[in-house]
Write an enzyme that holds these catalytic residues in place. Structure first.
Site, PDB file in Angstrom:
ATOM      1  N   LYS A 146      56.934  72.038 -37.508  1.00  0.00           N
ATOM      2  CA  LYS A 146      57.424  73.008 -37.582  1.00  0.00           C
ATOM      3  C   LYS A 146      58.114  73.757 -36.377  1.00  0.00           C
ATOM      4  O   LYS A 146      59.162  73.780 -35.761  1.00  0.00           O
ATOM      5  CB  LYS A 146      57.767  73.571 -38.275  1.00  0.00           C
ATOM      6  CG  LYS A 146      57.764  73.030 -40.267  1.00  0.00           C
ATOM      7  CD  LYS A 146      57.835  74.541 -41.337  1.00  0.00           C
ATOM      8  CE  LYS A 146      57.165  74.202 -42.381  1.00  0.00           C
ATOM      9  NZ  LYS A 146      56.335  75.400 -43.309  1.00  0.00           N
TER      10      LYS A 146
ATOM     11  N   LYS B  48      47.904  78.924 -31.632  1.00  0.00           N
ATOM     12  CA  LYS B  48      49.513  79.671 -31.978  1.00  0.00           C
ATOM     13  C   LYS B  48      49.519  80.198 -30.790  1.00  0.00           C
ATOM     14  O   LYS B  48      49.892  80.901 -30.528  1.00  0.00           O
ATOM     15  CB  LYS B  48      49.833  80.106 -33.076  1.00  0.00           C
ATOM     16  CG  LYS B  48      50.157  79.084 -34.156  1.00  0.00           C
ATOM     17  CD  LYS B  48      50.360  79.546 -35.921  1.00  0.00           C
ATOM     18  CE  LYS B  48      50.591  78.493 -36.483  1.00  0.00           C
ATOM     19  NZ  LYS B  48      50.600  79.189 -38.223  1.00  0.00           N
TER      20      LYS B  48
ATOM     21  N   LYS C 103      49.260  66.299 -34.232  1.00  0.00           N
ATOM     22  CA  LYS C 103      49.739  66.852 -36.033  1.00  0.00           C
ATOM     23  C   LYS C 103      51.547  66.694 -35.498  1.00  0.00           C
ATOM     24  O   LYS C 103      52.438  67.747 -35.038  1.00  0.00           O
ATOM     25  CB  LYS C 103      49.129  68.338 -36.540  1.00  0.00           C
ATOM     26  CG  LYS C 103      49.240  68.376 -37.824  1.00  0.00           C
ATOM     27  CD  LYS C 103      48.420  69.653 -38.471  1.00  0.00           C
ATOM     28  CE  LYS C 103      50.073  70.763 -37.921  1.00  0.00           C
ATOM     29  NZ  LYS C 103      49.355  71.874 -38.006  1.00  0.00           N
TER      30      LYS C 103
HETATM   31  P1  TYM Z   1      52.430  75.235 -43.869  1.00  0.00           P
HETATM   32  O1  TYM Z   1      53.153  75.949 -43.685  1.00  0.00           O
HETATM   33  O2  TYM Z   1      51.965  75.094 -41.897  1.00  0.00           O
HETATM   34  O3  TYM Z   1      52.454  73.834 -43.897  1.00  0.00           O
HETATM   35  C1  TYM Z   1      52.244  73.692 -45.651  1.00  0.00           C
HETATM   36  C2  TYM Z   1      51.259  73.112 -46.153  1.00  0.00           C
HETATM   37  O4  TYM Z   1      52.103  71.386 -45.429  1.00  0.00           O
HETATM   38  C3  TYM Z   1      50.697  70.792 -44.644  1.00  0.00           C
HETATM   39  N1  TYM Z   1      51.119  70.264 -43.619  1.00  0.00           N
HETATM   40  C4  TYM Z   1      50.683  68.952 -43.066  1.00  0.00           C
HETATM   41  N2  TYM Z   1      50.300  67.812 -44.273  1.00  0.00           N
HETATM   42  C5  TYM Z   1      50.124  66.744 -43.419  1.00  0.00           C
HETATM   43  N3  TYM Z   1      51.276  66.393 -42.324  1.00  0.00           N
HETATM   44  C6  TYM Z   1      50.730  67.662 -41.100  1.00  0.00           C
HETATM   45  N4  TYM Z   1      51.328  66.753 -39.858  1.00  0.00           N
HETATM   46  C7  TYM Z   1      51.378  68.857 -41.992  1.00  0.00           C
HETATM   47  N5  TYM Z   1      51.959  70.023 -41.706  1.00  0.00           N
HETATM   48  C8  TYM Z   1      52.063  70.564 -42.607  1.00  0.00           C
HETATM   49  C9  TYM Z   1      50.240  71.456 -44.613  1.00  0.00           C
HETATM   50  O5  TYM Z   1      48.552  71.868 -44.760  1.00  0.00           O
HETATM   51  C10 TYM Z   1      50.225  73.062 -46.182  1.00  0.00           C
HETATM   52  O6  TYM Z   1      49.189  72.664 -47.233  1.00  0.00           O
HETATM   53  N6  TYM Z   1      49.164  78.041 -44.761  1.00  0.00           N
HETATM   54  C11 TYM Z   1      49.456  78.231 -44.739  1.00  0.00           C
HETATM   55  C12 TYM Z   1      50.343  78.291 -46.164  1.00  0.00           C
HETATM   56  C13 TYM Z   1      49.578  78.892 -47.257  1.00  0.00           C
HETATM   57  C14 TYM Z   1      49.038  78.385 -48.219  1.00  0.00           C
HETATM   58  C15 TYM Z   1      48.774  79.398 -48.786  1.00  0.00           C
HETATM   59  C16 TYM Z   1      48.941  77.229 -48.751  1.00  0.00           C
HETATM   60  C17 TYM Z   1      50.111  80.158 -47.527  1.00  0.00           C
HETATM   61  N7  TYM Z   1      49.131  80.902 -48.767  1.00  0.00           N
HETATM   62  C18 TYM Z   1      48.055  79.682 -49.852  1.00  0.00           C
HETATM   63  C19 TYM Z   1      48.174  77.580 -49.479  1.00  0.00           C
HETATM   64  C20 TYM Z   1      47.680  78.260 -50.546  1.00  0.00           C
HETATM   65  C21 TYM Z   1      50.880  77.027 -44.086  1.00  0.00           C
HETATM   66  O7  TYM Z   1      50.471  77.196 -43.338  1.00  0.00           O
HETATM   67  O8  TYM Z   1      51.524  75.815 -44.831  1.00  0.00           O
END
Ligand code: TYM
Length: 343
Positions: free
Chosen positions: A208, A113, A205
C-alpha cells in the site's frame, strides 16, 4: 468441543490490494465454517506512520465493508474495529513492560519502514508488533491467517506469550511447570498468494505504501484501470510464462496471479501459458482479474449504499469482541499481580 479460534486484521491505510486479498482475506473466508473467527480493522496500527485524520474514519469503514464484500459473513464471524475495544491498548502496555527492546529493534518491517521515514519514526512504529501481539493474544487465537510478511511478527507474539508471560507469571501446576495464561498462536500462511509481488518490480512485495499506484491493483480499481495497470506491468524479453525461474520474477508473479484469479490452479495455468507471449497473456490476466473482482465490487457498492449497514455489523462485533478481550485482560492483570477491588 468448541471450534478453534482465528484472529486477523488489515490496516485501514488506503485501498486494500490483491496482496491483502489473496494473501490473507481469501483465507479468512475459507476458515469461517471450521473456526470461531474474529476479524478486526486495525486502525491503531494505521497511525504508526503519519496519517490524515480526515480519512481515518472513512478508511476504517470502507475496509470493514471490503471484508464483508470479500465474503466475511457477520453471522459467522465477529467483525470489529480495534480502537473500539480498549483492551487492545491496555494489553499492549502490559506486554510492552515485559518485551525486550532488542526484540523489536530486530523486526524487518520496522527497519524497512524506519529507513523510509528518517526522523519521523515514532515509538508507535517500533511498538507496532507488540500491539499486534495484544490483538492476537486477547482472543486466545489458535491460528492467525496472514501473508508471508507477517511471519516474524507472529513469532514475536508467540515468544511474548510463552517466554515473557506464561513462563514468568503462570501459576505452577501439579507438575511444578507454569500453566499457560495466554494461548500460543500458530501462523497460517497459504502456499499460494502469500507473497504477491509488485506489478512494476517482481522482486519487491505489492504494498500500500509504494508511491507508484501502478505497482498494485486495488480491490476497487475499475476494469479499465485494472487493464491499464496490467498492460503496463513489467515484463521480460522471454517468450512463454513459467513458474520458479529466479531470472524471471515477473513471469512467476503474474502467472501465479492468473492461476489463482482464473480459478485454474497452477498446473493448468502453467501449461496453458507455457508458449504464450506477453502480448497474448496480459489481456487474459486482465480479464481474469476483472472477473474475479466484479462480485466483490458489486457487493461493496451495495453495502455502501446503506450507510448504517456496516456500522451495525461493527457495533455487534464490538460487543462480542469486548467480552472475550476483557476476560483475557483480567487474567493477565491478575497474573501480573494488580490490585483487584471486588465490585
Ligand atoms: P497489512 O495491513 O499490512 O496487511 C494485511 C494482510 O495482508 C497481507 N499482505 C500480503 N499478502 C501477500 N502479498 C502481499 N503483497 C501482501 N501485502 C500484505 C499481510 O501479510 C496481512 O496478513 N500487522 C498487520 C495487521 C495486523 C494483524 C494483527 C494481522 C495487526 N494486528 C493481528 C494479524 C493479526 C499488517 O500490517 O497487515
Amino acid at each position: 468441543m468448541s471450534k478453534p479460534r482465528v484472529l486477523s486484521g488489515v490496516q485501514p491505510t488506503g485501498a486494500l490490494h490483491l496482496g491483502n486479498w489473496l494473501g490473507a482475506i481469501r483465507n479468512w473466508v475459507e476458515l469461517q465454517d471450521s473456526h470461531d473467527t474474529f476479524f478486526c480493522v486495525v486502525d491503531l496500527h494505521a497511525i504508526t506512520v503519519p496519517h490524515d485524520p480526515a480519512r481515518l474514519a472513512e478508511d476504517t469503514l470502507s475496509t470493514a465493508a471490503l471484508y464483508l464484500a470479500c465474503g466475511i459473513d457477520p453471522a459467522r464471524s465477529t467483525v470489529f474495529v480495534q480502537s473500539q475495544v480498549s483492551a487492545h491498548s491496555e494489553l499492549a502496555w502490559l506486554l510492552n513492560c515485559v518485551t525486550p527492546l532488542n526484540w523489536l529493534e530486530r523486526m524487518i518491517q520496522f527497519k524497512e519502514k524506519a529507513i523510509k521515514q528518517g526522523d519521523q519514526v515514532s515509538m508507535g512504529l517500533l511498538d507496532y508488533p507488540v500491539l499486534m501481539a495484544a490483538d492476537i493474544l486477547l482472543y486466545d487465537a489458535d491460528r492467525v491467517p496472514v501473508g508471508e510478511d507477517q511471519k516474524q511478527h507472529l513469532e514475536l507474539a508467540r515468544d511474548i506469550a510463552q517466554q515473557r508471560i506464561n513462563a514468568r507469571f503462570g501459576p505452577k501446576g501439579a507438575d511444578g511447570e507454569p500453566e499457560a495464561i495466554l494461548k500460543v498462536p500458530e501462523p497460517l500462511i497459504l502456499k499460494e498468494g502469500a507473497r504477491v509481488m509488485s506489478l512494476t518490480d517482481g522482486s519487491s512485495k505489492m504494498s500500500k505504501s509504494d508511491p507508484n499506484e501502478g505497482s498494485r491493483i486495488t480491490l476497487l480499481d475499475p476494469p479499465e484501470l485494472i487493464t491499464k495497470k496490467i498492460k503496463r506491468a513489467k515484463t521480460d524479453p522471454t517468450m512463454g510464462l513459467e513458474f520458479g525461474n529466479p531470472e524471471r520474477p515477473e513471469a512467476d508473479n503474474l502467472l501465479g496471479l492468473y492461476a489463482i484469479l482464473s480459478g485454474r490452479g497452477r498446473e493448468a495455468a502453467a501449461s496453458e501459458c507455457a508458449a504464450m507471449g506477453w502480448g497474448q497473456f496480459k489481456p487474459l490476466l486482465a480479464e481474469a482479474t476483472v472477473e474475479a473482482l466484479r462480485p466483490v465490487q458489486e457487493r461493496y457498492r451495495e453495502l455502501r449504499q446503506d450507510p448504517g449497514a456496516v456500522e451495525t455489523v461493527l457495533r455487534q462485533g464490538r460487543l462480542r469482541a469486548d467480552q472475550v478481550a476483557h476476560a483475557t485482560l483480567q487474567r493477565v492483570r491478575e497474573a501480573l499481580g494488580f490490585l483487584v477491588i471486588p465490585a
